[in-house]
Motif scaffolding. Structure first.
Motif, PDB file in Angstrom:
ATOM      1  N   MET A 264       0.847  -1.170   0.000  1.00 61.50           N
ATOM      2  CA  MET A 264       0.000   0.000   0.000  1.00 61.50           C
ATOM      3  C   MET A 264       0.895   1.235   0.000  1.00 61.50           C
ATOM      4  N   ASP A 265       0.641   2.142  -0.915  1.00 68.96           N
ATOM      5  CA  ASP A 265       1.399   3.390  -0.980  1.00 68.96           C
ATOM      6  C   ASP A 265       0.835   4.376   0.031  1.00 68.96           C
ATOM      7  N   ILE A 266       1.734   4.990   0.787  1.00 72.42           N
ATOM      8  CA  ILE A 266       1.329   5.965   1.798  1.00 72.42           C
ATOM      9  C   ILE A 266       2.086   7.257   1.549  1.00 72.42           C
ATOM     10  N   ARG A 267       1.355   8.356   1.547  1.00 68.62           N
ATOM     11  CA  ARG A 267       1.971   9.668   1.397  1.00 68.62           C
ATOM     12  C   ARG A 267       1.710  10.462   2.674  1.00 68.62           C
ATOM     13  N   ILE A 268       2.520  11.477   2.914  1.00 74.90           N
ATOM     14  CA  ILE A 268       2.350  12.343   4.079  1.00 74.90           C
ATOM     15  C   ILE A 268       1.828  13.688   3.575  1.00 74.90           C
ATOM     16  N   GLU A 269       0.706  14.146   4.161  1.00 77.47           N
ATOM     17  CA  GLU A 269       0.097  15.411   3.755  1.00 77.47           C
ATOM     18  C   GLU A 269      -0.205  16.278   4.963  1.00 77.47           C
ATOM     19  N   LYS A 270      -0.074  17.587   4.759  1.00 82.35           N
ATOM     20  CA  LYS A 270      -0.479  18.553   5.769  1.00 82.35           C
ATOM     21  C   LYS A 270      -1.928  18.926   5.480  1.00 82.35           C
ATOM     22  N   ARG A 271      -2.755  18.991   6.515  1.00 81.61           N
ATOM     23  CA  ARG A 271      -4.170  19.281   6.322  1.00 81.61           C
ATOM     24  C   ARG A 271      -4.612  20.335   7.326  1.00 81.61           C
ATOM     25  N   ASP A 272      -5.453  21.267   6.878  1.00 84.08           N
ATOM     26  CA  ASP A 272      -6.041  22.263   7.762  1.00 84.08           C
ATOM     27  C   ASP A 272      -7.121  21.615   8.626  1.00 84.08           C
ATOM     28  N   ALA A 273      -7.450  22.255   9.731  1.00 91.02           N
ATOM     29  CA  ALA A 273      -8.512  21.778  10.612  1.00 91.02           C
ATOM     30  C   ALA A 273      -9.856  21.882   9.906  1.00 91.02           C
ATOM     31  N   PHE A 274     -10.768  20.979  10.268  1.00 92.43           N
ATOM     32  CA  PHE A 274     -12.127  21.026   9.740  1.00 92.43           C
ATOM     33  C   PHE A 274     -13.053  20.274  10.688  1.00 92.43           C
ATOM     34  N   THR A 275     -14.351  20.386  10.463  1.00 90.03           N
ATOM     35  CA  THR A 275     -15.348  19.731  11.307  1.00 90.03           C
ATOM     36  C   THR A 275     -16.223  18.825  10.452  1.00 90.03           C
ATOM     37  N   ILE A 276     -16.516  17.655  10.991  1.00 89.90           N
ATOM     38  CA  ILE A 276     -17.427  16.708  10.347  1.00 89.90           C
ATOM     39  C   ILE A 276     -18.710  16.679  11.168  1.00 89.90           C
ATOM     40  N   CYS A 277     -19.851  16.800  10.491  1.00 90.82           N
ATOM     41  CA  CYS A 277     -21.161  16.666  11.130  1.00 90.82           C
ATOM     42  C   CYS A 277     -21.890  15.508  10.480  1.00 90.82           C
TER      43      CYS A 277
ATOM     44  N   LEU B 185      -0.133  16.922  10.314  1.00 94.89           N
ATOM     45  CA  LEU B 185       0.380  15.974   9.327  1.00 94.89           C
ATOM     46  C   LEU B 185      -0.400  14.672   9.417  1.00 94.89           C
ATOM     47  N   TYR B 186      -0.679  14.098   8.258  1.00 94.44           N
ATOM     48  CA  TYR B 186      -1.419  12.841   8.185  1.00 94.44           C
ATOM     49  C   TYR B 186      -0.735  11.898   7.205  1.00 94.44           C
ATOM     50  N   ALA B 187      -0.688  10.624   7.581  1.00 93.26           N
ATOM     51  CA  ALA B 187      -0.318   9.577   6.633  1.00 93.26           C
ATOM     52  C   ALA B 187      -1.598   9.224   5.898  1.00 93.26           C
ATOM     53  N   VAL B 188      -1.523   9.214   4.559  1.00 91.25           N
ATOM     54  CA  VAL B 188      -2.714   9.007   3.732  1.00 91.25           C
ATOM     55  C   VAL B 188      -2.484   7.821   2.809  1.00 91.25           C
ATOM     56  N   ALA B 189      -3.426   6.897   2.822  1.00 92.50           N
ATOM     57  CA  ALA B 189      -3.366   5.739   1.933  1.00 92.50           C
ATOM     58  C   ALA B 189      -4.647   5.691   1.110  1.00 92.50           C
ATOM     59  N   THR B 190      -4.505   5.549  -0.200  1.00 91.06           N
ATOM     60  CA  THR B 190      -5.655   5.367  -1.072  1.00 91.06           C
ATOM     61  C   THR B 190      -5.991   3.884  -1.103  1.00 91.06           C
ATOM     62  N   VAL B 191      -7.251   3.571  -0.809  1.00 90.25           N
ATOM     63  CA  VAL B 191      -7.694   2.180  -0.768  1.00 90.25           C
ATOM     64  C   VAL B 191      -7.941   1.697  -2.198  1.00 90.25           C
ATOM     65  N   PRO B 192      -7.283   0.589  -2.605  1.00 94.21           N
ATOM     66  CA  PRO B 192      -7.544   0.055  -3.946  1.00 94.21           C
ATOM     67  C   PRO B 192      -9.033  -0.274  -4.121  1.00 94.21           C
ATOM     68  N   PRO B 193      -9.581  -0.074  -5.318  1.00 94.87           N
ATOM     69  CA  PRO B 193     -11.013  -0.243  -5.542  1.00 94.87           C
ATOM     70  C   PRO B 193     -11.562  -1.624  -5.159  1.00 94.87           C
ATOM     71  N   ASN B 194     -10.758  -2.648  -5.252  1.00 92.07           N
ATOM     72  CA  ASN B 194     -11.258  -4.003  -4.963  1.00 92.07           C
ATOM     73  C   ASN B 194     -10.954  -4.449  -3.530  1.00 92.07           C
ATOM     74  N   MET B 195     -10.447  -3.552  -2.687  1.00 98.40           N
ATOM     75  CA  MET B 195     -10.074  -3.912  -1.316  1.00 98.40           C
ATOM     76  C   MET B 195     -11.102  -3.372  -0.321  1.00 98.40           C
ATOM     77  N   PRO B 196     -11.593  -4.220   0.595  1.00 95.74           N
ATOM     78  CA  PRO B 196     -12.476  -3.712   1.652  1.00 95.74           C
ATOM     79  C   PRO B 196     -11.720  -2.706   2.533  1.00 95.74           C
ATOM     80  N   VAL B 197     -12.412  -1.679   2.997  1.00 91.83           N
ATOM     81  CA  VAL B 197     -11.779  -0.631   3.791  1.00 91.83           C
ATOM     82  C   VAL B 197     -11.146  -1.212   5.055  1.00 91.83           C
ATOM     83  N   ILE B 198     -11.807  -2.177   5.685  1.00 86.77           N
ATOM     84  CA  ILE B 198     -11.257  -2.762   6.909  1.00 86.77           C
ATOM     85  C   ILE B 198      -9.918  -3.447   6.635  1.00 86.77           C
ATOM     86  N   GLN B 199      -9.774  -4.076   5.470  1.00 86.15           N
ATOM     87  CA  GLN B 199      -8.497  -4.697   5.098  1.00 86.15           C
ATOM     88  C   GLN B 199      -7.421  -3.624   4.893  1.00 86.15           C
TER      89      GLN B 199
END
Length: 140
Positions: free
Chosen positions: A1-14, A84-98
Motif C-alpha cells: 500500500m502506498d502511503i503519502r504524508i500530507e499537511k491538512r487544515d482543521a475542519f469539522t465533520i457533522c 500531518l497525516y499519513a494518507v493511503a488510497t484504498v484500492p477499488p477491490n479492497m475492503p476498507v477494513i483490510q
C-alpha cells in the motif's frame, strides 16, 4: 500500500454518531450499518463523506459518519485538528477494513518514518477514491 504524508487544515465533520465501548466486537458492523443507512441522504448534498474514529480515556470508542461543515458544533460533530497525516488510497477491490489492517502492518505506516499520534482522530474520506487518514509525527 502506498502511503503519502500530507499537511491538512482543521475542519469539522457533522453527521451521525455511534458511541460504544472499545471492547464491543460489533463496532465494525455498527459503523458499516450506519454508513449504509445514511450515505444516500448525505450524498445528495455532499460529494465527499467522512468516517472519523476516536477513543476516549474512559474506554469509549466513537465513529462519526458525515460531511464537512463550516463552524459546526454539537454531539453529532467532531473537529479534526490541523496537522500531518499519513494518507493511503484504498484500492477499488479492497475492503476498507483490510486497508486499515495493512496501514498498521510493517509495510504500511511503520515504513514511512512517521509515528501515529494516539490522542488524535483518524478518518476515512469517501469521494472519488476512498482514503485512510492517520495523524502522524516524524519518528525520532
Amino acid at each position: 500500500m502506498d502511503i503519502r504524508i500530507e499537511k491538512r487544515d482543521a475542519f469539522t465533520i457533522c453527521g451521525y454518531l455511534i458511541e460504544t465501548l472499545a471492547t464491543d466486537e460489533s463496532y465494525n458492523s455498527k459503523s458499516i450499518d450506519l454508513r449504509n443507512k445514511h450515505e444516500k441522504s448525505l450524498c445528495e448534498n455532499n460529494s465527499v463523506l467522512y468516517g472519523a474514529t476516536w477513543f476516549t480515556n474512559d474506554e469509549k470508542l466513537y465513529y462519526l459518519f458525515g460531511a464537512e461543515q463550516k463552524n459546526a458544533a454539537g454531539k453529532d460533530s467532531v473537529s479534526i485538528p490541523a496537522g500531518l497525516y499519513a494518507v493511503a488510497t484504498v484500492p477499488p477491490n479492497m475492503p476498507v477494513i483490510q486497508a486499515w489492517v495493512e496501514m498498521w502492518e510493517e509495510k504500511g505506516l511503520p515504513s514511512t518514518g512517521y509515528n501515529y499520534i494516539e490522542a488524535e482522530k483518524c478518518f476515512e474520506l469517501f469521494g472519488e477514491n476512498t482514503e485512510i487518514w492517520v495523524p502522524v509525527m516524524k519518528s525520532v
